[in-house]
Design an enzyme around this catalytic site. Structure first.
Site, PDB file in Angstrom:
ATOM      1  N   ALA A  56       0.831  -1.208   0.000  1.00  0.00           N
ATOM      2  CA  ALA A  56       0.000   0.000   0.000  1.00  0.00           C
ATOM      3  C   ALA A  56       0.864   1.256   0.000  1.00  0.00           C
ATOM      4  CB  ALA A  56      -0.896   0.008   1.236  1.00  0.00           C
ATOM      5  N   ASP A  57       0.457   2.278  -0.760  1.00  0.00           N
ATOM      6  CA  ASP A  57       1.120   3.580  -0.655  1.00  0.00           C
ATOM      7  C   ASP A  57       0.270   4.486   0.243  1.00  0.00           C
ATOM      8  OD1 ASP A  57      -0.974   4.606  -2.165  1.00  0.00           O
ATOM      9  OD2 ASP A  57       0.173   4.728  -4.018  1.00  0.00           O
ATOM     10  N   SER A  58       0.720   5.729   0.424  1.00  0.00           N
ATOM     11  CA  SER A  58       0.032   6.581   1.404  1.00  0.00           C
ATOM     12  C   SER A  58      -1.427   6.840   1.028  1.00  0.00           C
ATOM     13  CB  SER A  58       0.773   7.906   1.560  1.00  0.00           C
ATOM     14  OG  SER A  58       0.786   8.602   0.338  1.00  0.00           O
ATOM     15  N   ASP A  63      -3.299   4.749  -0.713  1.00  0.00           N
ATOM     16  CA  ASP A  63      -4.020   3.497  -0.457  1.00  0.00           C
ATOM     17  C   ASP A  63      -4.486   3.429   0.993  1.00  0.00           C
ATOM     18  OD1 ASP A  63      -3.830   2.194  -2.977  1.00  0.00           O
ATOM     19  OD2 ASP A  63      -1.745   1.674  -2.560  1.00  0.00           O
TER      20      ASP A  63
END
Lengths: 247, 77
Positions: B35-37, B39
Protein backbone atom coordinates in the site's frame (compact mmCIF):
# COMPACT_ATOMS: atom_id res chain seq x y z
CA UNK A 1 -11.31 12.51 -28.09
CA UNK A 2 -14.67 10.90 -27.40
CA UNK A 3 -15.72 10.65 -23.78
CA UNK A 4 -18.84 8.59 -24.39
CA UNK A 5 -20.54 7.27 -21.26
CA UNK A 6 -18.78 9.52 -18.74
CA UNK A 7 -20.47 12.00 -16.40
CA UNK A 8 -19.24 15.53 -15.87
CA UNK A 9 -20.16 18.06 -13.21
CA UNK A 10 -19.79 21.67 -14.39
CA UNK A 11 -20.35 24.38 -11.79
CA UNK A 12 -21.84 27.72 -12.81
CA UNK A 13 -23.18 26.48 -16.14
CA UNK A 14 -26.05 28.86 -16.83
CA UNK A 15 -24.14 31.40 -18.88
CA UNK A 16 -20.82 32.56 -20.23
CA UNK A 17 -17.87 30.21 -20.12
CA UNK A 18 -19.64 27.55 -18.00
CA UNK A 19 -22.48 27.28 -20.51
CA UNK A 20 -20.01 26.81 -23.36
CA UNK A 21 -18.11 24.17 -21.37
CA UNK A 22 -21.30 22.22 -20.65
CA UNK A 23 -22.08 22.28 -24.35
CA UNK A 24 -18.56 21.33 -25.48
CA UNK A 25 -18.33 18.37 -23.10
CA UNK A 26 -21.76 17.03 -23.99
CA UNK A 27 -20.81 17.26 -27.66
CA UNK A 28 -18.04 14.76 -26.80
CA UNK A 29 -20.66 12.30 -25.58
CA UNK A 30 -20.41 13.20 -21.90
CA UNK A 31 -23.53 13.36 -19.78
CA UNK A 32 -23.22 16.84 -18.29
CA UNK A 33 -24.73 17.99 -15.03
CA UNK A 34 -24.54 21.77 -14.82
CA UNK A 35 -25.08 23.68 -11.61
CA UNK A 36 -26.95 26.92 -11.05
CA UNK A 37 -27.79 28.85 -7.91
CA UNK A 38 -31.50 29.08 -8.77
CA UNK A 39 -34.18 26.67 -9.99
CA UNK A 40 -34.73 28.87 -13.06
CA UNK A 41 -31.04 28.65 -13.87
CA UNK A 42 -31.04 24.86 -13.51
CA UNK A 43 -34.03 24.64 -15.85
CA UNK A 44 -32.34 26.83 -18.42
CA UNK A 45 -29.32 24.48 -18.44
CA UNK A 46 -31.58 21.48 -19.05
CA UNK A 47 -33.47 23.34 -21.77
CA UNK A 48 -30.30 24.56 -23.51
CA UNK A 49 -28.81 21.06 -23.71
CA UNK A 50 -32.10 19.54 -24.80
CA UNK A 51 -32.52 22.15 -27.52
CA UNK A 52 -29.27 20.97 -29.06
CA UNK A 53 -30.14 17.30 -28.68
CA UNK A 54 -27.44 16.84 -26.03
CA UNK A 55 -27.37 14.65 -22.96
CA UNK A 56 -27.45 16.44 -19.61
CA UNK A 57 -29.41 18.54 -17.18
CA UNK A 58 -29.14 21.29 -14.60
CA UNK A 59 -29.35 21.13 -10.80
CA UNK A 60 -29.42 23.73 -8.06
CA UNK A 61 -26.19 23.92 -6.09
CA UNK A 62 -24.53 26.79 -4.25
CA UNK A 63 -20.79 26.12 -4.29
CA UNK A 64 -20.29 28.48 -1.34
CA UNK A 65 -22.43 26.22 0.85
CA UNK A 66 -20.98 22.83 1.91
CA UNK A 67 -24.44 21.41 2.62
CA UNK A 68 -25.71 22.41 -0.79
CA UNK A 69 -22.69 20.72 -2.41
CA UNK A 70 -23.39 17.51 -0.50
CA UNK A 71 -27.06 17.57 -1.50
CA UNK A 72 -26.27 18.41 -5.11
CA UNK A 73 -23.72 15.66 -5.46
CA UNK A 74 -26.14 13.11 -4.08
CA UNK A 75 -28.55 14.12 -6.81
CA UNK A 76 -25.86 13.81 -9.46
CA UNK A 77 -24.84 10.33 -8.33
CA UNK A 78 -28.47 9.16 -8.24
CA UNK A 79 -29.42 10.53 -11.64
CA UNK A 80 -26.20 10.31 -13.63
CA UNK A 81 -23.66 8.27 -11.66
CA UNK A 82 -20.48 9.44 -9.93
CA UNK A 83 -18.83 12.18 -12.01
CA UNK A 84 -15.44 11.31 -13.51
CA UNK A 85 -15.00 14.85 -14.79
CA UNK A 86 -15.31 17.94 -12.59
CA UNK A 87 -15.10 21.45 -13.97
CA UNK A 88 -14.89 24.12 -11.28
CA UNK A 89 -16.11 27.14 -13.18
CA UNK A 90 -18.50 28.95 -10.83
CA UNK A 91 -17.10 32.28 -9.75
CA UNK A 92 -18.04 35.78 -8.69
CA UNK A 93 -16.38 39.19 -8.56
CA UNK A 94 -16.72 41.85 -5.87
CA UNK A 95 -14.26 44.43 -7.14
CA UNK A 96 -12.95 47.33 -5.13
CA UNK A 97 -9.61 48.83 -4.20
CA UNK A 98 -8.24 47.09 -1.14
CA UNK A 99 -8.45 50.28 0.90
CA UNK A 100 -12.20 50.32 0.29
CA UNK A 101 -12.86 46.57 0.21
CA UNK A 102 -15.24 45.21 2.84
CA UNK A 103 -14.49 42.06 4.77
CA UNK A 104 -17.55 40.47 3.23
CA UNK A 105 -16.31 41.24 -0.31
CA UNK A 106 -13.11 39.42 0.53
CA UNK A 107 -14.61 36.38 2.22
CA UNK A 108 -17.45 35.77 -0.22
CA UNK A 109 -15.05 35.77 -3.20
CA UNK A 110 -12.59 33.48 -1.42
CA UNK A 111 -15.43 31.17 -0.43
CA UNK A 112 -17.14 30.99 -3.82
CA UNK A 113 -14.03 30.95 -6.01
CA UNK A 114 -11.47 29.04 -3.90
CA UNK A 115 -12.98 27.12 -0.96
CA UNK A 116 -15.60 25.73 -3.36
CA UNK A 117 -12.85 24.05 -5.39
CA UNK A 118 -11.58 22.32 -2.25
CA UNK A 119 -15.08 21.14 -1.37
CA UNK A 120 -16.28 19.93 -4.76
CA UNK A 121 -12.95 18.19 -5.43
CA UNK A 122 -13.16 16.41 -2.10
CA UNK A 123 -16.69 15.31 -2.88
CA UNK A 124 -15.82 13.68 -6.21
CA UNK A 125 -12.29 12.34 -5.61
CA UNK A 126 -13.28 9.16 -3.84
CA UNK A 127 -15.23 7.95 -6.87
CA UNK A 128 -12.42 8.95 -9.24
CA UNK A 129 -9.82 7.14 -7.09
CA UNK A 130 -11.94 4.00 -7.13
CA UNK A 131 -12.36 4.23 -10.90
CA UNK A 132 -8.64 4.94 -11.33
CA UNK A 133 -9.61 7.70 -13.76
CA UNK A 134 -10.60 11.30 -13.32
CA UNK A 135 -10.27 14.82 -14.65
CA UNK A 136 -10.53 17.95 -12.56
CA UNK A 137 -10.36 21.18 -14.52
CA UNK A 138 -10.37 24.45 -12.63
CA UNK A 139 -11.13 27.73 -14.32
CA UNK A 140 -8.59 30.25 -13.13
CA UNK A 141 -7.96 33.66 -14.70
CA UNK A 142 -5.20 35.57 -16.41
CA UNK A 143 -5.19 37.96 -13.44
CA UNK A 144 -4.01 35.17 -11.10
CA UNK A 145 -0.58 35.62 -12.65
CA UNK A 146 -0.73 39.30 -13.65
CA UNK A 147 -2.50 40.88 -10.72
CA UNK A 148 -5.20 43.45 -11.30
CA UNK A 149 -5.97 46.60 -9.33
CA UNK A 150 -9.40 46.40 -7.73
CA UNK A 151 -9.35 42.62 -7.57
CA UNK A 152 -7.14 41.55 -4.65
CA UNK A 153 -9.86 39.12 -3.56
CA UNK A 154 -10.44 37.64 -7.01
CA UNK A 155 -6.71 37.42 -7.84
CA UNK A 156 -5.92 35.83 -4.48
CA UNK A 157 -8.66 33.25 -4.99
CA UNK A 158 -7.61 32.40 -8.54
CA UNK A 159 -3.90 32.19 -7.65
CA UNK A 160 -4.98 29.95 -4.77
CA UNK A 161 -6.84 27.71 -7.20
CA UNK A 162 -3.67 27.32 -9.27
CA UNK A 163 -1.68 26.30 -6.19
CA UNK A 164 -4.37 23.88 -5.09
CA UNK A 165 -4.31 22.44 -8.60
CA UNK A 166 -0.58 21.73 -8.52
CA UNK A 167 -0.73 20.09 -5.09
CA UNK A 168 -3.75 17.96 -5.85
CA UNK A 169 -2.20 16.92 -9.18
CA UNK A 170 0.75 15.53 -7.22
CA UNK A 171 -1.47 13.81 -4.66
CA UNK A 172 -3.64 11.99 -7.18
CA UNK A 173 -1.27 11.57 -10.12
CA UNK A 174 -0.77 7.83 -9.65
CA UNK A 175 -4.51 7.18 -9.75
CA UNK A 176 -5.04 8.16 -13.35
CA UNK A 177 -6.47 11.47 -12.19
CA UNK A 178 -5.27 14.76 -13.65
CA UNK A 179 -5.90 18.20 -12.18
CA UNK A 180 -5.34 21.23 -14.39
CA UNK A 181 -6.32 24.87 -14.77
CA UNK A 182 -7.50 26.85 -17.73
CA UNK A 183 -6.82 30.58 -17.29
CA UNK A 184 -8.99 32.71 -19.58
CA UNK A 185 -8.07 36.27 -20.43
CA UNK A 186 -10.82 38.71 -21.34
CA UNK A 187 -13.69 36.66 -22.71
CA UNK A 188 -16.93 38.12 -24.05
CA UNK A 189 -19.25 37.34 -21.12
CA UNK A 190 -21.48 39.18 -18.66
CA UNK A 191 -18.44 39.52 -16.38
CA UNK A 192 -16.49 41.59 -18.94
CA UNK A 193 -19.60 43.42 -20.22
CA UNK A 194 -19.66 45.17 -16.86
CA UNK A 195 -16.51 47.08 -17.83
CA UNK A 196 -16.85 50.65 -19.08
CA UNK A 197 -15.54 52.01 -22.43
CA UNK A 198 -12.25 53.35 -21.08
CA UNK A 199 -11.52 50.04 -19.38
CA UNK A 200 -12.30 48.23 -22.63
CA UNK A 201 -10.02 50.48 -24.64
CA UNK A 202 -7.16 49.97 -22.20
CA UNK A 203 -7.76 46.24 -22.39
CA UNK A 204 -7.62 46.09 -26.19
CA UNK A 205 -4.22 47.78 -26.18
CA UNK A 206 -2.67 44.88 -24.29
CA UNK A 207 -4.31 42.04 -26.23
CA UNK A 208 -2.25 41.15 -29.32
CA UNK A 209 -5.28 39.38 -30.80
CA UNK A 210 -7.08 42.75 -30.77
CA UNK A 211 -10.39 41.27 -29.66
CA UNK A 212 -12.09 39.57 -26.75
CA UNK A 213 -12.10 35.79 -26.59
CA UNK A 214 -15.20 33.72 -27.17
CA UNK A 215 -16.48 31.30 -24.50
CA UNK A 216 -16.15 28.39 -26.99
CA UNK A 217 -12.43 29.09 -27.27
CA UNK A 218 -12.06 28.40 -23.55
CA UNK A 219 -14.45 25.45 -23.65
CA UNK A 220 -12.41 23.74 -26.39
CA UNK A 221 -9.34 23.69 -24.12
CA UNK A 222 -11.41 22.27 -21.26
CA UNK A 223 -12.72 19.54 -23.56
CA UNK A 224 -9.14 18.70 -24.54
CA UNK A 225 -8.01 18.47 -20.89
CA UNK A 226 -10.97 16.20 -20.15
CA UNK A 227 -10.07 13.87 -22.99
CA UNK A 228 -8.23 10.56 -22.81
CA UNK A 229 -5.24 11.84 -24.80
CA UNK A 230 -4.62 14.66 -22.29
CA UNK A 231 -3.76 12.09 -19.61
CA UNK A 232 -0.11 13.19 -19.42
CA UNK A 233 -0.91 16.87 -18.87
CA UNK A 234 -1.08 17.32 -15.10
CA UNK A 235 -0.82 20.26 -12.69
CA UNK A 236 -0.67 22.66 -15.62
CA UNK A 237 -2.31 26.02 -16.22
CA UNK A 238 -3.19 26.63 -19.84
CA UNK A 239 -3.66 30.29 -20.78
CA UNK A 240 -6.34 31.28 -23.28
CA UNK A 241 -5.95 35.03 -23.56
CA UNK A 242 -5.15 36.13 -27.10
CA UNK A 243 -1.51 36.63 -26.13
CA UNK A 244 -1.99 39.29 -23.47
CA UNK A 245 -0.03 37.32 -20.86
CA UNK A 246 2.26 34.39 -21.45
CA UNK A 247 2.99 33.23 -17.88
CA UNK B 1 -23.36 -12.41 9.22
CA UNK B 2 -19.63 -12.18 8.56
CA UNK B 3 -17.22 -11.57 11.40
CA UNK B 4 -15.32 -8.30 11.75
CA UNK B 5 -12.19 -10.16 10.65
CA UNK B 6 -13.81 -11.36 7.43
CA UNK B 7 -15.25 -7.95 6.63
CA UNK B 8 -11.93 -6.18 7.26
CA UNK B 9 -10.07 -8.66 5.07
CA UNK B 10 -12.60 -8.28 2.29
CA UNK B 11 -12.13 -4.50 2.29
CA UNK B 12 -8.35 -4.88 2.36
CA UNK B 13 -8.54 -7.13 -0.71
CA UNK B 14 -10.82 -4.73 -2.58
CA UNK B 15 -8.85 -1.60 -1.74
CA UNK B 16 -5.35 -2.94 -2.24
CA UNK B 17 -6.15 -5.30 -5.09
CA UNK B 18 -4.63 -8.33 -3.37
CA UNK B 19 -5.88 -11.93 -3.15
CA UNK B 20 -7.49 -13.23 0.01
CA UNK B 21 -4.79 -15.88 0.32
CA UNK B 22 -2.16 -13.13 0.59
CA UNK B 23 -3.85 -11.41 3.51
CA UNK B 24 -2.79 -12.65 6.95
CA UNK B 25 -3.76 -11.04 10.24
CA UNK B 26 -0.14 -10.08 10.70
CA UNK B 27 0.18 -8.56 7.20
CA UNK B 28 1.44 -5.00 7.19
CA UNK B 29 -0.47 -2.82 4.70
CA UNK B 30 2.64 -1.05 3.48
CA UNK B 31 5.40 -3.66 3.78
CA UNK B 32 3.50 -6.85 2.92
CA UNK B 33 0.57 -5.67 0.82
CA UNK B 34 2.25 -2.86 -1.09
CA UNK B 35 0.00 0.00 0.00
CA UNK B 36 1.12 3.58 -0.66
CA UNK B 37 0.03 6.58 1.40
CA UNK B 38 -3.04 7.18 -0.72
CA UNK B 39 -4.02 3.50 -0.46
CA UNK B 40 -3.94 3.68 3.33
CA UNK B 41 -6.17 6.78 3.29
CA UNK B 42 -8.63 5.07 0.98
CA UNK B 43 -8.52 1.95 3.14
CA UNK B 44 -9.36 3.92 6.28
CA UNK B 45 -12.23 5.65 4.45
CA UNK B 46 -13.56 2.29 3.27
CA UNK B 47 -13.40 0.92 6.83
CA UNK B 48 -15.22 3.99 8.13
CA UNK B 49 -17.96 3.42 5.58
CA UNK B 50 -18.30 -0.32 6.18
CA UNK B 51 -18.43 -0.04 9.97
CA UNK B 52 -20.21 3.31 10.11
CA UNK B 53 -17.62 4.86 12.36
CA UNK B 54 -15.19 7.74 12.18
CA UNK B 55 -11.51 6.96 12.65
CA UNK B 56 -9.60 10.09 13.75
CA UNK B 57 -6.34 10.79 11.88
CA UNK B 58 -4.16 10.13 14.92
CA UNK B 59 -5.77 6.68 15.33
CA UNK B 60 -5.68 5.95 11.61
CA UNK B 61 -1.92 6.50 11.56
CA UNK B 62 -1.49 3.63 14.03
CA UNK B 63 -3.34 1.11 11.88
CA UNK B 64 -0.35 -0.60 10.26
CA UNK B 65 -1.55 -4.17 9.94
CA UNK B 66 -4.72 -6.15 9.31
CA UNK B 67 -4.81 -7.11 13.00
CA UNK B 68 -4.52 -3.44 14.04
CA UNK B 69 -7.58 -2.65 11.95
CA UNK B 70 -9.57 -5.59 13.35
CA UNK B 71 -8.66 -4.63 16.93
CA UNK B 72 -9.61 -1.01 16.34
CA UNK B 73 -12.99 -1.91 14.87
CA UNK B 74 -13.77 -4.44 17.60
CA UNK B 75 -13.03 -1.98 20.38
CA UNK B 76 -14.75 1.02 18.73
CA UNK B 77 -18.00 -0.32 17.31
Amino acid sequence: MSLEGKTALVTGATRGIGKAIARALSEQGVQVVGTATSADGAESISAELKAHGLNGFGIVMDVADPESIEKGLKQVVEKAGAPQILVNNAGITRDNLLMRMKDDDWSSVIDTNLASVFRTSKAVLRGMAKARWGRIINISSVVAGMGNPGQVNYCAAKAGVEGLTRSLAKEMGNRGITVNCVAPGFIDTDMTRKLDDSQREAMMEVIPAGRLGEPVEVAAVVAFLASEVAGYVNGETIHVNGGMYMG
Amino acid sequence: MSTVEERVKKIVCEQLGVKESEVQNSSSFVEDLGADSLDTVELVMALEEEFETEIPDEEAEKLASVQDAIDYIVSHT
